[in-house]
Design an enzyme around this catalytic site. Sequence first.
Site, PDB file in Angstrom:
ATOM      1  CG  ASP A  33     -17.798   4.428 -14.831  1.00 53.06           C
ATOM      2  OD1 ASP A  33     -18.033   4.087 -13.650  1.00 53.06           O
ATOM      3  OD2 ASP A  33     -17.112   3.870 -15.463  1.00 53.06           O
ATOM      4  CD  GLU A 111       0.847  -5.442   8.385  1.00 51.25           C
ATOM      5  OE1 GLU A 111       0.991  -4.910   7.650  1.00 51.25           O
ATOM      6  OE2 GLU A 111       0.989  -5.559   9.835  1.00 51.25           O
ATOM      7  CE  LYS A 113      10.149  -3.889   2.582  1.00 47.46           C
ATOM      8  NZ  LYS A 113       9.989  -3.029   1.671  1.00 47.46           N
ATOM      9  CG  ASP A 115       8.457  -2.437  -4.511  1.00 51.72           C
ATOM     10  OD1 ASP A 115       9.147  -1.541  -3.970  1.00 51.72           O
ATOM     11  OD2 ASP A 115       9.218  -2.914  -5.477  1.00 51.72           O
ATOM     12  CE1 TYR A 220       3.064   1.227   6.342  1.00 50.75           C
ATOM     13  CE2 TYR A 220       2.826   0.318   4.047  1.00 50.75           C
ATOM     14  CZ  TYR A 220       3.458   1.242   4.943  1.00 50.75           C
ATOM     15  OH  TYR A 220       4.327   1.875   4.609  1.00 50.75           O
ATOM     16  CE  LYS A 309      14.544  -5.091  -0.037  1.00 53.02           C
ATOM     17  NZ  LYS A 309      14.310  -3.898  -0.327  1.00 53.02           N
ATOM     18  CB  CYS A 403      37.382 -10.863 -36.381  1.00 53.38           C
ATOM     19  SG  CYS A 403      37.281 -12.471 -35.298  1.00 53.38           S
ATOM     20  CB  CYS A 406      40.926 -14.075 -37.036  1.00 55.64           C
ATOM     21  SG  CYS A 406      39.730 -13.512 -38.109  1.00 55.64           S
ATOM     22  CB  CYS A 421      34.438 -12.982 -37.849  1.00 54.99           C
ATOM     23  SG  CYS A 421      36.125 -13.608 -38.476  1.00 54.99           S
ATOM     24  CB  CYS A 426      37.844 -16.802 -37.621  1.00 52.02           C
ATOM     25  SG  CYS A 426      37.753 -16.021 -36.083  1.00 52.02           S
TER      26      CYS A 426
HETATM   27  S1  IVH Z   1       5.079  -0.858   8.695  1.00 51.64           S
HETATM   28  C1  IVH Z   1       8.369   0.990  11.327  1.00 51.64           C
HETATM   29  N1  IVH Z   1       3.800  -2.252   6.854  1.00 51.64           N
HETATM   30  O1  IVH Z   1       8.300  -1.242   3.967  1.00 51.64           O
HETATM   31  C2  IVH Z   1       7.898   0.867  10.050  1.00 51.64           C
HETATM   32  N2  IVH Z   1       5.511  -1.015   6.162  1.00 51.64           N
HETATM   33  O2  IVH Z   1      10.722  -0.996   6.640  1.00 51.64           O
HETATM   34  C3  IVH Z   1       6.629   0.891   9.617  1.00 51.64           C
HETATM   35  N3  IVH Z   1       5.998  -1.048   3.681  1.00 51.64           N
HETATM   36  O3  IVH Z   1       9.569   1.937   4.728  1.00 51.64           O
HETATM   37  C4  IVH Z   1       6.161   0.597   8.550  1.00 51.64           C
HETATM   38  N4  IVH Z   1       4.404  -2.752   3.294  1.00 51.64           N
HETATM   39  O4  IVH Z   1       7.544   1.907   3.051  1.00 51.64           O
HETATM   40  C5  IVH Z   1       4.844  -1.413   7.143  1.00 51.64           C
HETATM   41  N5  IVH Z   1       2.567  -3.572   5.359  1.00 51.64           N
HETATM   42  C6  IVH Z   1       3.503  -2.736   5.574  1.00 51.64           C
HETATM   43  C7  IVH Z   1       4.523  -2.187   4.429  1.00 51.64           C
HETATM   44  C8  IVH Z   1       5.313  -1.357   4.913  1.00 51.64           C
HETATM   45  C9  IVH Z   1       5.579  -1.841   2.943  1.00 51.64           C
HETATM   46  C10 IVH Z   1       7.232  -0.317   3.459  1.00 51.64           C
HETATM   47  C11 IVH Z   1       7.521   0.842   4.208  1.00 51.64           C
HETATM   48  C12 IVH Z   1       8.734   0.913   5.176  1.00 51.64           C
HETATM   49  C13 IVH Z   1       9.273  -0.471   4.823  1.00 51.64           C
HETATM   50  C14 IVH Z   1       9.372  -1.289   5.749  1.00 51.64           C
END
Ligand code: IVH
Length: 666
Positions: A33, A111, A113, A115, A220, A309, A403, A406, A421, A426
Site C-alpha cells: 500500500d 449466474e 444475480k 443485487d 456479465y 428470484k 387499557c 378494561c 395495565c 383485567c
Molecule cells: S444479464 C437482458 N446477468 O438482474 C438482461 N443481469 O433482469 C441482461 N443482474 O436488470 C442482464 N446479475 O441488473 C445479467 N449475471 C447477471 C446479472 C444481471 C444481476 C441484474 C441486471 C438486470 C436484472 C435481470
Amino acid sequence: MNDKIKKRIDELIEILNKASKEYYVLDNPTITDQEYDDYYSELLRLEEAYPSLKREDSPTLRVGGEAISKFEKVTHKTPMLSFDDIFNEEEIIAFDERIKKTIKNPTYTVEPKMDGLSGSLIYEKGILVRVATRGDGVVGENITANGKTIKSIPLRLNKDIDIEVRGEIYMSKSSFAKANKERELNKEPLFANPRNAAAGSVRQLDSKITAKRNLDFMAYFIPNPRDYGIKTQEESLKFLKELGFVTNYKLNTVADTAKEIIKDIEKLASIRKELPYEIDGVVLKVNNLDDEEKLGTTARVPRWGIAYKFPAEEVLTTLKEIKFTVGRTGKITPNAIFSPVHVAGSLISKATLHNEDYCLAKDIRVGDTISIRKAGDVIPEVVRVITERRNGTEKKFKMIENCPICNSRIIRKETESDYYCPNNMCPARKIENIIHFASRDAMNIDGMGESVIEDLYNEGFITNITDIYDIDKYQEELINLEGYGKKKIENLKIATEKSKSNSLEKLLFGLGIRNVGAKTAKILAKNYKTLDNLMNATLEELTSINDIGEIIAKSIIDYFKDEENIKIINKLKELGINMNYINNSGYEEKDEFKGKTFVLTGTLINITRDKASEIIENLGGKVSSSVSSKTSVVIVGASPGSKYDKALELGIPIWKEEEFINKIEK
Ligand code: IVH
C-alpha cells in the site's frame, strides 16, 4: 522536458493501474500500500504541475472531481433490457420447456444475480469513455465521473478495442456496513440495504462522495459479442475477464437441464450468506448465441433468459392499523397490522412494534408504506418506514392512555419502556389463564397456542377456559378470520376433544390454582383420585400429605371456595372433561414404595435414572436428590459416591440395582 514528464506519467499510470487490477480484480497484490501511495502522490504532483498532460485513464480520477449540477441524458446504443422474473422450480421447468420448443439441446449459463443496479460502460480504443445507468432502458444518465471512482471498473482495458460492457454496480456487504456505521455516527438516516446504498451513491452529483462509498462492478454481458468472434455467453464471460473485468467466474456454471439448473441454484442459495456481496437470485441465459438470436426478444423482454428470484426477505406493505394488545403480565404492546405479504416463504400480516419509544423513534404512521422482514427468518419485524412514499394522509402514532381491554388508566414506570395495565382483574389476565390451561404441561391442546387464544379472545369467541370446548358454536365465524382454514379449525377440534380424557393432574395444573405447580398437581391427583374428593378435602387432610404445606393447602381451599371457580368446574364437568386420576403408567402402588423417599446413587446399568424415578413415583414413592435421616431407601448402582457413604453412616436401607429391578417387576 514535457516528453520526459509525459513518459514518467505513462510509467506511473501503468504501474498504478496494474497494481489496482492485481488488487481489485485478480485479488493478488504485488506491491505494498505504501509503494502504491508513493507512486500515486508522485503522479498527482505531476498532473497538478502539468494539467495538459493528465490522461483520461489516470487513477487519480478515482477520487472524483468537480461536482456537476445535473446528469446528462444518454441514449443506449442497444436498449438495456432486463429479464422477466420467476420464483419457483415449476417456473424454471416451464422456462426450459419453452426454450426447448425452439432449440434442440439448449445449454444455459447459471449466474448469480447481483443485487445492485445495471451499468453500461463504453470503451474506445480500450479507454473508458462513458459510464451510464440503465434509466428506462432506452435513455439513461451519464455517470462517467462517478463510474471512474469504482476501482473494479478498468479505466483502460487489456486490449485497445472499442466495446460496450454491461454489468452490475453494487456495494459489498463490508462497504455497506462501513457506510452505515459512518451515517449512524453522523446521525444521518441509514441505508436500508446495499442496493439502495449503491443506487444512492452512483447518483451523487459530487463524485468525491461516490468515491468514498467504495462501490464495485461485476461484468456479465456484452451487447455485441459477435464483433469479437464470441459464440457463447460462456465465452463472453471469459473474454470480459481477459479484458480486465471482475466476473463471477468462480460461481458461474453451465447447465444442460432444468434439474441441473435447480441443483446449481440450490448450491448458490446455500453459500449466499457467505458471499461478500448480496445476490437476490440467479440469472439464466441460453448459452449459444445462435440460439439466443433464434429466440429473440418480445416487445418487452428477451426470450433467451430469465431471472430466478430467491424468496423475498424484505417486502413493502401498507400499515393498516396499530393494534394494542395486553400480555400475560398486563404489558401493553403496540402491533403493526398490515396488508398481508409473503416474506421468506410465509404470509404475514402482523409484527410487534414493541413499545412507545420504538414507535416514536421510527415515526411510524398508520397509512405508511413500511418494509417487513423476518428477523432471523422467524419473527416478523418492521425494518423501516418509507417516508418518501407519504402523501400527507398518514396518521401520527399516539400512545393509548387506557387499557384496550378494561379501560383502566395504563402506567409506565420511569425506569421501564413498557406500559402496564395495573388492573389485576383485567380480562387480559383471563387470556393468561386460558393460555396456561391449554399449554403443554396442562391440558396440552395442540395448536391452541398464545396467538390462537389471543385471536379467539379478541374476536370475542372465548372469555374463559370452558369456551375453548365450544368451537362448534363459533366455527362458522372463525373461518372468516384470516389464517383460520377448515383444516386448522378441524385440528383444533380434534385436539380439544382429545384433552377431555386427560388424567386429573393435567386439569388440576391447568386450572391455575395458586401455588399448585405440575408436580403438586400430580401428588394431589394421586392422593385424591377425583376432583370431587379434592374439593371436599379439609386443611388438615391436605397438610397431612407429604410435600403439601400450609400455603399450598390454603390456596387449594381458597380456590374451591370461590363461586366463579365452581361454576367453571361444573361447566367443565358438563362438557365431559375427565375429573379422575388415570394411572396409565402400567404400575399400581406398592407398599414397599408408597409414601417412602428414595435416593439414587451410582451408575444404573439396566435402567435410566429418569425411568427409575418415574417408576418409583408411579409405585407411590418419592425421589429426592440428597440423603438425610428422612430418606427411606438408597438405591445403589456401580461406583456410588458420597451418598452411599452417608446412607451407611445413617444406617439407611440400601438396595442394589438388581434388588430394585426385582421389586419393581410387576
Ligand atoms: S444479464 C437482458 N446477468 O438482474 C438482461 N443481469 O433482469 C441482461 N443482474 O436488470 C442482464 N446479475 O441488473 C445479467 N449475471 C447477471 C446479472 C444481471 C444481476 C441484474 C441486471 C438486470 C436484472 C435481470
